[in-house]
Write an enzyme that holds these catalytic residues in place. Structure first.
Site, mmCIF file in Angstrom:
data_model
loop_
_atom_site.group_PDB
_atom_site.id
_atom_site.type_symbol
_atom_site.label_atom_id
_atom_site.label_comp_id
_atom_site.label_asym_id
_atom_site.label_seq_id
_atom_site.Cartn_x
_atom_site.Cartn_y
_atom_site.Cartn_z
ATOM 1 N N SER A 20 0.861 -1.184 0.000
ATOM 2 C CA SER A 20 0.000 0.000 0.000
ATOM 3 C C SER A 20 0.891 1.225 0.000
ATOM 4 C CB SER A 20 -0.906 0.010 1.244
ATOM 5 O OG SER A 20 -1.402 1.313 1.490
ATOM 6 N N GLY A 21 0.625 2.158 -0.897
ATOM 7 C CA GLY A 21 1.423 3.375 -0.963
ATOM 8 C C GLY A 21 1.238 4.264 0.252
ATOM 9 N N SER A 22 -0.021 4.538 0.635
ATOM 10 C CA SER A 22 -0.253 5.426 1.772
ATOM 11 C C SER A 22 0.291 4.820 3.059
ATOM 12 C CB SER A 22 -1.751 5.751 1.911
ATOM 13 O OG SER A 22 -2.505 4.580 2.142
ATOM 14 N N GLY A 44 -1.986 5.188 -2.837
ATOM 15 C CA GLY A 44 -0.835 4.992 -3.703
ATOM 16 C C GLY A 44 -1.075 3.933 -4.753
ATOM 17 N N THR A 45 -1.682 2.807 -4.351
ATOM 18 C CA THR A 45 -1.929 1.743 -5.321
ATOM 19 C C THR A 45 -2.985 2.161 -6.346
ATOM 20 O OG1 THR A 45 -3.361 0.729 -3.648
ATOM 21 C CG2 THR A 45 -1.166 -0.209 -3.934
#
Length: 343
Positions: free
Chosen positions: A91-93, A259-260
């Site tokens: 996960s980006g965040s 982010g994803t």
């Protein structure tokens, strides 16, 4: 007197999505990789995820990131991501928040200017670039997972909605990508509840009709995400902007664009020939927060064009706390939790 059971937390947020970083109170997990430790947590100790994402301690819109010792010699720390849908491998965040917490906790010493280190996620090593100014972590840039379009421009009949056109990307999880305007949405905050209801119906219909398999990972479970896409505008040479909203099944509209979700958008723009390596896409959420995704390279993997990318955002520390776990409390479910708590 019973020993007090506590879990140490650093609450953070990136783009509005709260990530609860677990910094202490959990015993060492079995497994010789972070991925194996994630699988143990998922299969034998899911009580931690439920405890911190359910009443009275939390809400499903949050995420949880458990810091664990890295198993790879190049990584400063490992982390396991937990969300309402389960255990995403990336996960980006959450990575932006975890990287910030690692710096704020002193696991990695802050350095003025730009500094580089690596974290170990269940998906593998992640390169981090942190920008620090006057001791403040101003930005984190992290690698997005290699992303690709699995299905382009499919359609499905959704009860109560009608025909819906969608594409499917993989960017750490499978995402249905849907044009927001085609369903009458402008992607403003007042639409949040209707967006969640609409996305729930679409995801349920897609899950009932078909599954998706990653070209190397195989079956990674039912499609868990939907990303609503607003129009793309070009604001400068090689720089694009679009309103966006990410849904996590069941029932959650993320506060950030994720982010994803941003990585999935880059994969679609590449697939449709609307972006080139070096270009950036800024996604803007219902709350006017944003992440910047950069398309860095593309590789051919069998039938798929796989987009390499990175995501930039800023996280804020909003609380440091000890959660007291009282297993006698009728609101607290300690099954799947007691055996991993330290006293």
């Amino acid at each position: 007197m019973k020993p007090e059971l506590t879990i140490q937390l650093m609450d953070t947020h990136a783009g509005g999505d709260v990530s609860r970083i677990v910094t202490g109170g959990i015993t060492a997990l079995p497994g010789d990789t972070v991925r194996a430790q994630m699988e143990y947590l998922r299969d034998d100790a899911d009580g931690l995820r439920r405890l911190l994402l359910e009443e009275p301690y939390g809400i499903p819109e949050m995420s949880v990131d458990l810091l664990v010792p890295a198993t790879h010699p190049e990584a400063a720390a490992g982390y396991i991501i937990m969300e309402v849908m389960g255990y995403p491998i990336y996960s980006g965040s959450n990575t932006i928040c975890t990287a910030t917490a690692v710096l704020e906790a002193g696991i990695v010493r802050k350095q003025e200017g730009k500094q580089h280190f690596k974290l170990e996620s269940p998906a593998g090593l992640v390169s981090i670039e942190a920008t620090v100014h006057d001791g403040v972590v101003e930005a984190i840039t992290c690698e997005g997972l290699p992303s690709y379009i699995h299905t382009h421009n499919a359609s499905i009949s959704v009860p109560g909605i009608g025909k819906v056109n969608y594409s499917v990307a993989y960017s750490g999880g499978f995402y249905a990508l849907v044009d927001a305007r085609s369903l009458g949405f402008d992607l403003t905050l007042d639409e949040e509840r209707r967006l969640a209801e609409t996305a729930h119906a679409i995801v349920e219909a897609i899950q009932a009709e078909r599954g998706f398999s990653h070209y190397t990972l195989g079956d990674v479970g039912p499609l868990p995400f939907l990303h609503f896409m607003g129009p793309v505008e070009q604001v400068a040479e090689g720089y694009y902007r679009s309103r966006s909203a990410t849904y996590v099944h069941p029932g959650v509209i993320c506060r950030s664009t994720t982010g994803t979700g941003t990585s999935a958008r880059l994969a679609l723009m590449n697939h449709e020939g609307r972006i080139k390596p070096g270009d950036k896409l800024e996604t803007i959420s219902l709350r006017e927060t944003g992440f910047i995704g950069q398309f860095t390279a593309v590789e051919q993997e069998g039938e798929y064009q796989v987009v390499k990318n990175n995501i930039t955002g800023k996280a804020y520390v909003i609380a440091r706390s000890d959660i007291v776990v009282n297993c006698d409390d009728p609101m607290v479910e300690c099954d799947g939790l007691r055996h991993i708590l330290t006293s």
